[in-house]
Design a protein around this motif. Structure first.
Motif, PDB file in Angstrom:
ATOM      1  N   ALA A 109     -27.548  13.237 -17.915  1.00  0.00           N
ATOM      2  CA  ALA A 109     -27.460  12.391 -19.004  1.00  0.00           C
ATOM      3  C   ALA A 109     -28.436  11.890 -19.724  1.00  0.00           C
ATOM      4  O   ALA A 109     -29.598  11.332 -19.007  1.00  0.00           O
ATOM      5  N   LEU A 110     -28.507  11.665 -21.022  1.00  0.00           N
ATOM      6  CA  LEU A 110     -29.752  11.051 -21.846  1.00  0.00           C
ATOM      7  C   LEU A 110     -29.282   9.814 -22.377  1.00  0.00           C
ATOM      8  O   LEU A 110     -28.120   9.745 -22.906  1.00  0.00           O
ATOM      9  N   ALA A 111     -29.992   8.963 -22.285  1.00  0.00           N
ATOM     10  CA  ALA A 111     -29.755   7.544 -22.959  1.00  0.00           C
ATOM     11  C   ALA A 111     -30.922   6.926 -23.552  1.00  0.00           C
ATOM     12  O   ALA A 111     -31.873   6.134 -23.034  1.00  0.00           O
ATOM     13  N   ALA A 130     -20.325   3.895 -17.876  1.00  0.00           N
ATOM     14  CA  ALA A 130     -19.899   4.985 -18.681  1.00  0.00           C
ATOM     15  C   ALA A 130     -20.840   6.496 -18.691  1.00  0.00           C
ATOM     16  O   ALA A 130     -20.471   7.270 -18.396  1.00  0.00           O
ATOM     17  N   LEU A 131     -22.177   5.923 -18.403  1.00  0.00           N
ATOM     18  CA  LEU A 131     -23.294   6.842 -18.172  1.00  0.00           C
ATOM     19  C   LEU A 131     -22.767   7.354 -16.592  1.00  0.00           C
ATOM     20  O   LEU A 131     -22.903   8.643 -16.403  1.00  0.00           O
ATOM     21  N   HIS A 132     -22.619   6.488 -15.693  1.00  0.00           N
ATOM     22  CA  HIS A 132     -22.129   7.351 -14.307  1.00  0.00           C
ATOM     23  C   HIS A 132     -20.976   8.254 -14.135  1.00  0.00           C
ATOM     24  O   HIS A 132     -21.065   9.141 -13.608  1.00  0.00           O
ATOM     25  N   PRO A 137     -21.734  14.008  -9.467  1.00  0.00           N
ATOM     26  CA  PRO A 137     -22.567  13.325  -8.183  1.00  0.00           C
ATOM     27  C   PRO A 137     -23.998  13.971  -7.969  1.00  0.00           C
ATOM     28  O   PRO A 137     -24.050  15.312  -7.846  1.00  0.00           O
ATOM     29  N   GLY A 138     -24.962  13.094  -8.041  1.00  0.00           N
ATOM     30  CA  GLY A 138     -26.226  13.872  -7.902  1.00  0.00           C
ATOM     31  C   GLY A 138     -26.773  14.078  -9.141  1.00  0.00           C
ATOM     32  O   GLY A 138     -28.027  14.470  -9.194  1.00  0.00           O
ATOM     33  N   GLY A 139     -25.959  14.116 -10.183  1.00  0.00           N
ATOM     34  CA  GLY A 139     -26.844  14.249 -11.623  1.00  0.00           C
ATOM     35  C   GLY A 139     -27.914  13.198 -11.890  1.00  0.00           C
ATOM     36  O   GLY A 139     -27.741  11.989 -11.264  1.00  0.00           O
ATOM     37  N   GLU A 140     -28.567  13.338 -12.974  1.00  0.00           N
ATOM     38  CA  GLU A 140     -29.744  12.712 -13.448  1.00  0.00           C
ATOM     39  C   GLU A 140     -29.424  11.946 -14.551  1.00  0.00           C
ATOM     40  O   GLU A 140     -29.100  12.725 -15.598  1.00  0.00           O
ATOM     41  N   LEU A 141     -29.915  10.752 -14.937  1.00  0.00           N
ATOM     42  CA  LEU A 141     -29.918   9.902 -16.060  1.00  0.00           C
ATOM     43  C   LEU A 141     -31.439   9.670 -16.371  1.00  0.00           C
ATOM     44  O   LEU A 141     -32.125   9.291 -15.719  1.00  0.00           O
ATOM     45  N   PHE A 142     -31.458   9.929 -17.741  1.00  0.00           N
ATOM     46  CA  PHE A 142     -32.966   9.781 -18.022  1.00  0.00           C
ATOM     47  C   PHE A 142     -32.923   8.697 -19.380  1.00  0.00           C
ATOM     48  O   PHE A 142     -31.954   8.957 -20.390  1.00  0.00           O
ATOM     49  N   LEU A 143     -33.573   7.771 -19.304  1.00  0.00           N
ATOM     50  CA  LEU A 143     -33.435   6.590 -20.371  1.00  0.00           C
ATOM     51  C   LEU A 143     -34.926   6.249 -20.905  1.00  0.00           C
ATOM     52  O   LEU A 143     -35.821   6.510 -20.377  1.00  0.00           O
ATOM     53  N   LEU A 144     -34.942   6.163 -22.286  1.00  0.00           N
ATOM     54  CA  LEU A 144     -35.918   5.921 -23.105  1.00  0.00           C
ATOM     55  C   LEU A 144     -35.849   4.425 -23.627  1.00  0.00           C
ATOM     56  O   LEU A 144     -34.599   4.111 -24.281  1.00  0.00           O
TER      57      LEU A 144
END
Length: 247
Positions: A109-111, A130-132, A137-144
């Motif tokens: 997921a990108l945010a 919502a991002l989660h 499970p174990g997926g990655e979220l990247f935020l800027l």
């Protein structure tokens, strides 16, 4: 003015941001490097704007990309770009704070500049949940995001194409900020600068772990294009910062 109204007005001009030095030589290469290899992975891009990162990660081998943005005008531009150069990216209009259930979960997921549009901590938590929900499970979220440590009385990012000013309004998550992209004509938008603890507590409450703050760096191309003195203000007072975590 809401985030939706602001970005409906900006529309196609948003694509021009990527030509400014901060974006071209720092933000884009840093964020692409942070996310890394996406070959064969599914990506959901929340606050996708006109789809810059959605398209880029599809080109880099992502198996599936879904971009969602609150602005219908931004999505319209993204769909026009997809029609002109079909990559197989799908787009939807949606508010991440009130996101509809998505049938499947994604690997990544990108945010990008998302949580700074939450008007309070409760909305920030809804966005994080919502991002989660959108991740395996174990997926990655990247935020800027704008750096929580950016000093408004310190060196500015103006020579890199952006002006950042306090509006004088304080919301629950932090100060309100007006950012202006120094295009012709200039384009301004207002968002918030959440405190570091707001990001961390809301993401952890939503179920994320392994939170890691990652600084942006000037790319080799940026160092070739401009000398060290040009980048001194950026190094002295970085305007943006990245964050990665795991569902």
């Amino acid at each position: 003015m809401s985030a939706q109204q602001q970005y409906d007005e900006i529309g196609e001009a948003y694509e021009g941001f990527k030509a400014l030095p901060l974006e071209q030589y720092v933000v884009v290469p840093s964020f692409l490097a942070l996310v890394g290899d996406v070959r064969g992975k599914s990506v959901i891009d929340l606050a996708s704007g006109t789809g810059f990162y959605s398209r880029e990660f599809r080109r880099r081998g992502a198996a599936e990309v879904l971009g969602i943005d609150i602005s219908g005008e931004m999505i319209a531009v993204a769909e026009q770009l997809e029609e002109a150069d079909p990559l197989g990216v799908r787009y939807e209009v949606g508010d991440v704070a009130e996101l509809r259930p998505i049938a499947r979960r994604f690997d990544i997921a990108l945010a990008v500049q998302l949580l700074n549009y939450a008007e309070d901590i409760a909305t920030t938590e809804r966005m994080c949940r919502a991002l989660h929900r959108g991740l395996k499970p174990g997926g990655e979220l990247f935020l800027l995001n704008q750096s929580p440590d950016f000093r408004f009385d310190g060196p500015t990012p103006e020579r890199y194409g952006f002006r950042s000013e306090l509006t004088g309004v304080e919301v629950e998550t932090g100060p309100q900020v007006r950012t202006t992209a120094l295009l012709d004509p200039p384009v301004s938008f207002i968002a918030n600068r959440p405190r570091r603890d707001v990001y961390e507590k809301c993401l952890q409450a939503a179920g994320f772990s392994e939170l890691t703050w990652v600084p942006l760096t000037v790319s080799e191309a940026g160092e070739r294009a401009f000398d060290a003195e040009f980048w001194a203000d950026f190094h002295a007072n970085p305007p943006l910062e990245m964050l990665r975590c795991r569902a």
